[in-house]
Design an enzyme around this catalytic site. Structure first.
Site, PDB file in Angstrom:
ATOM      1  CE  LYS A  44      -3.513  -0.536   2.460  1.00  0.00           C
ATOM      2  NZ  LYS A  44      -4.232  -0.943   3.564  1.00  0.00           N
ATOM      3  NE  ARG A 357      -5.529  -5.055  -3.329  1.00  0.00           N
ATOM      4  CZ  ARG A 357      -5.975  -4.958  -2.104  1.00  0.00           C
ATOM      5  NH1 ARG A 357      -5.317  -4.725  -1.066  1.00  0.00           N
ATOM      6  NH2 ARG A 357      -7.270  -5.278  -2.150  1.00  0.00           N
ATOM      7  CG  HIS A 477     -14.089 -10.839   4.064  1.00  0.00           C
ATOM      8  ND1 HIS A 477     -14.416 -12.059   4.269  1.00  0.00           N
ATOM      9  CD2 HIS A 477     -12.727 -10.653   4.316  1.00  0.00           C
ATOM     10  CE1 HIS A 477     -13.368 -12.699   4.925  1.00  0.00           C
ATOM     11  NE2 HIS A 477     -12.335 -11.967   4.964  1.00  0.00           N
ATOM     12  NE  ARG A 584      -2.562 -45.267  -5.417  1.00  0.00           N
ATOM     13  CZ  ARG A 584      -3.335 -44.200  -4.672  1.00  0.00           C
ATOM     14  NH1 ARG A 584      -3.166 -43.757  -3.641  1.00  0.00           N
ATOM     15  NH2 ARG A 584      -4.341 -43.551  -5.323  1.00  0.00           N
ATOM     16  NE  ARG A 640       2.264 -48.958  -4.162  1.00  0.00           N
ATOM     17  CZ  ARG A 640       1.836 -47.785  -3.296  1.00  0.00           C
ATOM     18  NH1 ARG A 640       2.778 -46.840  -2.989  1.00  0.00           N
ATOM     19  NH2 ARG A 640       0.549 -47.789  -2.974  1.00  0.00           N
ATOM     20  CD  GLU A 775       7.853 -46.534  -0.483  1.00  0.00           C
ATOM     21  OE1 GLU A 775       7.008 -45.792  -0.298  1.00  0.00           O
ATOM     22  OE2 GLU A 775       7.842 -47.659  -0.974  1.00  0.00           O
ATOM     23  N   GLY A 796       9.241 -41.998  -3.444  1.00  0.00           N
ATOM     24  CA  GLY A 796       7.789 -41.998  -2.659  1.00  0.00           C
ATOM     25  C   GLY A 796       7.906 -41.130  -1.542  1.00  0.00           C
ATOM     26  CB  THR A 797       8.246 -37.299  -1.532  1.00  0.00           C
ATOM     27  OG1 THR A 797       6.868 -37.134  -2.167  1.00  0.00           O
ATOM     28  CG2 THR A 797       9.656 -37.071  -2.438  1.00  0.00           C
ATOM     29  CG  ASN A 798       3.051 -39.328   0.218  1.00  0.00           C
ATOM     30  OD1 ASN A 798       3.445 -38.009  -0.247  1.00  0.00           O
ATOM     31  ND2 ASN A 798       2.042 -39.704  -0.551  1.00  0.00           N
ATOM     32  CG  ASP A 799       5.736 -44.556   2.905  1.00  0.00           C
ATOM     33  OD1 ASP A 799       5.521 -44.573   4.433  1.00  0.00           O
ATOM     34  OD2 ASP A 799       5.321 -45.140   2.209  1.00  0.00           O
TER      35      ASP A 799
HETATM   36  P1  ADP Z   1      -7.339  -2.327   3.566  1.00  0.00           P
HETATM   37  O1  ADP Z   1      -6.235  -2.801   3.347  1.00  0.00           O
HETATM   38  O2  ADP Z   1      -8.364  -3.505   4.466  1.00  0.00           O
HETATM   39  O3  ADP Z   1      -8.170  -2.238   2.277  1.00  0.00           O
HETATM   40  P2  ADP Z   1      -7.235   0.314   3.876  1.00  0.00           P
HETATM   41  O4  ADP Z   1      -5.908   0.758   4.537  1.00  0.00           O
HETATM   42  O5  ADP Z   1      -6.990   0.412   2.465  1.00  0.00           O
HETATM   43  O6  ADP Z   1      -7.506  -1.290   4.439  1.00  0.00           O
HETATM   44  O7  ADP Z   1      -8.532   1.079   4.123  1.00  0.00           O
HETATM   45  C1  ADP Z   1      -9.750   0.643   4.436  1.00  0.00           C
HETATM   46  C2  ADP Z   1     -10.740   1.797   3.909  1.00  0.00           C
HETATM   47  O8  ADP Z   1     -10.472   3.043   4.436  1.00  0.00           O
HETATM   48  C3  ADP Z   1     -10.587   1.664   2.462  1.00  0.00           C
HETATM   49  O9  ADP Z   1     -11.957   1.665   1.924  1.00  0.00           O
HETATM   50  C4  ADP Z   1      -9.861   3.190   2.092  1.00  0.00           C
HETATM   51  O10 ADP Z   1     -10.127   3.371   0.904  1.00  0.00           O
HETATM   52  C5  ADP Z   1     -10.434   3.805   3.244  1.00  0.00           C
HETATM   53  N1  ADP Z   1      -9.514   4.893   3.713  1.00  0.00           N
HETATM   54  C6  ADP Z   1      -8.281   4.876   4.024  1.00  0.00           C
HETATM   55  N2  ADP Z   1      -7.373   5.758   4.202  1.00  0.00           N
HETATM   56  C7  ADP Z   1      -8.261   6.802   3.945  1.00  0.00           C
HETATM   57  C8  ADP Z   1      -8.233   8.278   3.959  1.00  0.00           C
HETATM   58  N3  ADP Z   1      -7.119   8.807   4.200  1.00  0.00           N
HETATM   59  N4  ADP Z   1      -9.322   8.856   3.471  1.00  0.00           N
HETATM   60  C9  ADP Z   1     -10.456   8.370   3.115  1.00  0.00           C
HETATM   61  N5  ADP Z   1     -10.480   7.079   3.154  1.00  0.00           N
HETATM   62  C10 ADP Z   1      -9.596   6.249   3.637  1.00  0.00           C
HETATM   63 MG    MG Z   2      -7.543  -1.058   0.926  1.00  0.00          MG
HETATM   64 MG    MG Z   3       4.839 -45.768   0.178  1.00  0.00          MG
END
Ligand code: ADP
Ligand code: MG
Ligand code: MG
Length: 913
Positions: A44, A357, A477, A584, A640, A775, A796-799
């Site tokens: 970040k 990113r 999420h 097997r 085998r 093995e 035979g890397t398990n054994d």
């Molecule tokens: P994560 O890694 O979980 O995404 P972030 O650090 O990116 O966490 O932040 C969580 C949320 O808060 C994101 O939606 C981000 O855009 C928002 N956020 C972070 N910093 C600021 C800021 N300075 N102003 C407004 N929103 C922010």
């Molecule tokens: Mg973020």
């Molecule tokens: Mg075996």
């Protein structure tokens, strides 16, 4: 290739050792750091620096580098120099903004954001609106002329700070907030007024006092220090640890802390916040892809609290902002030459970039994007083959629902967040998922149904075979995490009402309870009632063929499959297997019509009786081999000989005892009673204290040579028989568990003799090889001796892992978690080859085997053969081939190709992280 190692901080190498630069400023068009400094600034921080340098609208701030976190974890204290640099950077920020942190008529507010080298979505905690207190909130209200906004920001701060810094459970705040909404009879957060929010704040402070036994800190600097340290600590919270374990990220890296001026998406209807991708992360299609919410802040979008709106709406609402965002993110994609996953906030019509990113994507998307980017001349073919993580090819092999029988009842439709099909019984909490999913033989498929998932659900998501949420978008999420796991997921199925307390879900008048079956189609987003069958996938996907077509010419190591039955062999061949590395034979005896003969053979008291039973098994075994040879026409098949202890074919001792006891009471004259008594006696004779180290492997064939004879006869008769139909069988007979060359010569003599006999009887011969599994550690040490007799080795890397460590693979579950937690082991040695120990033995085996027989064929047939990191290692030590389960063949092919390409192109085989 490994992502676990801590690479040496690149940029600070120029700095002298004693003088670590802790804090890197960014703002006013210039940053002290840059995009390459992910080790120090985290992903970040590096992204914020790079965007600032590129002149993009990024709120200014500074990044405290990961070294500070590592020190804090080691010593529990922070470096003085770091404190000093932080104070300087803060002063500089205040000057630039002409504001004071949390003070005056125009208070400076900041966010405190974690950010490690590898992105860990939702795993670490961020605090927004820091600097607000009872005074500055009033100033903010006056300045913004928006009381509601000011108090909303303050209550968010107390909530986040309370949870992240003071460890107060989220629900304690949620109860207050939901209580207020109920009291006001409103549904949306945004419907609460400034006065409502002031009440919420008063109650929040009570919550803080009650739980943390202290007041919410009013001092902005105290807030900042406490928040910073909490971010450091969050590196080691449980969900971060689980995520790192699942993604093979080292625990030693630490996180950076970003302190950044706040911009506000919650300033009203011309403000908002959103996230997006430059291409579709599920399909890879080249389309601008994003979601946003007006009048919202930060996490609101990703947390799935309100279902966000598609980015195309922004084009209607604020066309200039949309165009600017599209332009900026396209530039970012060109600059990074990879798909960008970005965060933005609009404050009263002005756009700010908060993060960028390389975007996580499904396997299908990864392949599509790699091909498109080659066509767009953004990357070349040599780069493209590294843009796909071999494990991700599994996505092409996900099953689909079998709808051929009709009667498919779609009960809801959500967003197709992660492809595939999942059929299972529903549960409503992560803990219930863990219980219901069970372990080992009692494993059963569960689908975790939630209103929305949070990082706390991660353990339930790990065991579930599919995830369904009622809320949240494609960047929620649940969506992001399941895509990473390659697990089927549907999000935002809004028609569904989830009642976690009652453990049920409702769609209109239909109620489904815990344990009911549903089927998910993660490719279309359909939720289907009941238990459908699934159909396996095939590998003839056009994109996949193109990518493999680019990668394959590099590959120098062979890839075979482990397959015991023709169906698996055919499947493996379709995925590109170049032979069978492990067939097997014992599995063939477990079939219902065979096990009685197998048992009779084991029960036999004399060799003669045993031979009679073996003679009955011979035709069955022969037809098995014929099937496999036909499927693998022209390719080698390593067979085998019988490996497991004999008692595995007999009923369990306890079961027999129960049966006998029952019969003695109910039916003392039954013939079954006598029979059961005899079986029990034999079971007891065969009982071993440690069957793993007992009568198994070649020890069986040496004790009962007639077993090896029968198996050899079945193999060679089958090979000669299929040859009559023009099928070319290439058997490689493999003797398991060798520790001395004499075992090898003993069994080898039997096999060669039977082979000659069969060839003579049938009047024709086939070429074959005779080799062994390596093995046991001793076999590695005397590999030069063994190679005198053995024409090939298969590790035979398990054994080998079991016997090198003295760990039983089936019992490792009792202590592995503790080993990982204490950092004694980095990962499960049964999942990825332990190169230092087990690998050293393999290298010894390779070297000594080749000394005796320079052109000896060398393979591996353990589970490791399908693990990309282990495949790379096998390439490195010069194995002839790896063999893995049919569904890992594509993965192994790509991993082997990447390994060879790395040698040839001298590039660093970086995964897109
Ligand atoms: P994560 O890694 O979980 O995404 P972030 O650090 O990116 O966490 O932040 C969580 C949320 O808060 C994101 O939606 C981000 O855009 C928002 N956020 C972070 N910093 C600021 C800021 N300075 N102003 C407004 N929103 C922010
Ligand atoms: Mg973020
Ligand atoms: Mg075996």
């Amino acid at each position: 290739m490994s992502v676990t190692s801590v690479s040496k901080p690149g940029a600070s190498q120029t700095q002298s050792k004693q003088e670590t630069k802790y804090v890197f400023f960014f703002g006013a068009g210039k940053a002290e750091g840059n995009g390459k400094m992910k080790d120090e600034l985290g992903g970040k921080g590096a992204g914020l620096a790079e965007m600032t340098n590129a002149g993009l609208p990024v709120p200014p701030g500074f990044t405290i580098q990961t070294a500070a976190c590592r020190e804090y974890m080691k010593t529990g204290k922070v470096a003085e120099a770091m404190e000093k640099e932080t104070a300087t950077a803060l002063a500089r920020l205040e000057e630039l903004q002409n504001q004071k942190l949390g003070a005056g008529e125009n208070p400076l507010l900041v966010s405190v954001r974690s950010g490690a080298k590898f992105s860990m979505p939702g795993m670490m905690d961020t605090i927004l609106n820091l600097g607000l207190n009872d005074e500055s909130v009033k100033a903010l209200a006056r300045k913004s002329k928006n009381e509601r906004f000011a108090y909303d920001s303050y209550r968010r701060l107390i909530q986040m700070f309370g949870n992240v810094v003071l460890d107060i459970p989220k629900h304690a705040f949620d109860e207050v907030f939901d209580g207020q909404k109920k009291k006001r009879r409103v549904k949306l957060d945004t419907e609460l007024t400034a006065a409502d929010l002031q009440e919420v704040i008063a109650q929040y402070k009570q919550v803080v006092k009650q739980h943390a036994k202290r007041d919410f800190p009013q001092g902005p600097l105290e807030q900042l220090t406490l928040a910073r340290d909490a971010v450091f600590r969050s590196w080691n919270n449980d969900r971060a640890k689980v995520y790192r374990r699942m993604n093979n990220i080292s625990d030693d890296l630490g996180t950076a802390v970003n302190v950044q001026c706040m911009v506000f998406g919650n300033l009203g209807e011309t403000s908002g916040t959103g996230v997006g991708f430059t291409r579709n992360p599920a399909t890879g299609a080249k389309e601008f892809y994003g979601e946003f919410l007006m009048n919202a802040q930060g996490e609101d979008v990703v947390a799935g609290i309100r279902t966000p709106v598609h980015i195309s709406e922004l084009r209607k609402l604020m066309p200039q902002v949309y165009d600017q965002l599209h332009d900026i993110t396209s530039r970012l994609e060109k600059h990074y030459r990879d798909v960008q996953d970005f965060e933005f906030t609009i404050q009263e019509g002005r756009l700010y970039m908060l993060q960028t990113r390389n975007g996580k994507r499904t396997g299908r998307a990864a392949v599509r994007i790699a091909i498109d980017m080659v066509n767009e001349e953004l990357i070349n073919i040599d780069e493209a083959i590294f843009r796909v993580d071999p494990n991700q090819l599994y996505d092409f092999l996900v099953p689909t629902l079998d709808e051929s029988k009709g009667g498919v009842e779609v009960i809801a439709t959500g967003l197709p967040a992660s492809p595939g099909a999942a059929v299972g019984q529903i549960v409503f909490t992560a803990n219930d998922a863990v219980v219901a999913a069970g372990t080992g033989a009692a494993k059963s498929p569960v689908i975790l149904v939630r209103s929305e998932t949070t990082p706390e659900d991660i353990h339930g998501m790990e065991v579930a075979i599919g995830i369904l949420t009622a809320r949240g978008g494609m960047t929620s999420h649940a969506a992001v995490v399941t895509r990473g796991m390659g697990k089927c997921c549907i999000v935002g199925a809004g028609e569904i009402e989830v009642d976690e307390k009652k453990k049920q879900m409702r769609v209109d008048s239909l109620t489904l309870k815990e344990g009911d079956w549903i089927s998910l189609d993660g490719t279309t987003g359909r939720v289907i009632k009941g238990r459908l069958n699934t159909v396996p996938a095939s590998a003839d996907n056009a994109d996949l063929q193109i990518l493999m077509g680019w990668a394959e010419p590099f590959r120098t190591m062979g890839v075979r499959a482990n397959a015991d039955i023709p169906r698996d062999a055919i499947q493996a061949r379709a995925f590109g297997a170049e032979g069978i590395g492990l067939c097997r034979t014992e599995h063939m005896f477990f079939a219902e019509d065979r096990i009685p003969h197998m048992r009779a053979m084991i029960m036999a008291r004399t060799e003669e009786e045993r031979r009679a039973e073996l003679a009955k098994l011979l035709p069955m075994q022969r037809s098995d081999f014929e099937g496999i040879f036909r499927a693998m026409d022209g390719l080698p098949v390593t067979i085998r000989l019988l490996d497991p202890p004999l008692h595995e074919f007999l009923p369990k001792r306890e079961e027999l005892m129960v049966e006998i006891a029952r019969l003695e009471l109910t039916d003392p004259k039954s013939p079954r009673l006598k029979e059961a008594g005899e079986i029990l006696r034999r079971v007891e004779e065969l009982h071993e204290f440690n069957p793993m180290l007992g009568l198994r492997g070649c020890r069986l064939g040496i004790t009962y040579p007639e077993i090896s004879e029968m198996q050899a006869r079945a193999i060679f008769e089958a090979a000669v028989n299929v040859a009559k139909d023009g099928i070319k069988a290439i058997p490689e007979v493999m003797i398991p568990l060798i520790v001395t060359v004499k075992e090898m010569s003993n069994q080898g003599a039997i096999i060669r003799q039977v082979a000659e006999q069969v060839f003579k009887e049938k009047g024709s011969r086939v070429e074959y090889l005779l080799g062994t599994m390596i093995e046991l550690p001793r076999a590695c040490v005397i590999a030069d001796d063994i190679a005198v007799e053995a024409e090939f080795f298969s590790f035979g890397t398990n054994d080998l892992t079991q016997t090198t460590y003295g760990f039983s693979r089936d019992d490792i579950g009792t202590f592995l978690p503790a080993y990982i937690e204490h950092g004694i082991l980095k990962n499960d040695p049964f999942a990825t080859i332990d190169q230092t120990g087990v690998g050293e033995l393999m290298e010894m085996g390779v070297e000594r085997g080749r000394k005796t027989r320079p052109n000896i064929k060398l393979g591996i047939c353990g589970e490791h053969g399908g693990d990309p990191e282990s495949v790379v290692y096998c390439h490195k030590i010069g194995l002839t081939y790896v063999s893995c389960s049919p569904f890992r063949v594509l993965t192994a092919r790509l991993a082997a190709a990447q390994a060879a390409a790395t040698d040839k192109l001298k590039v660093e085989a970086g995964r897109t992280k």
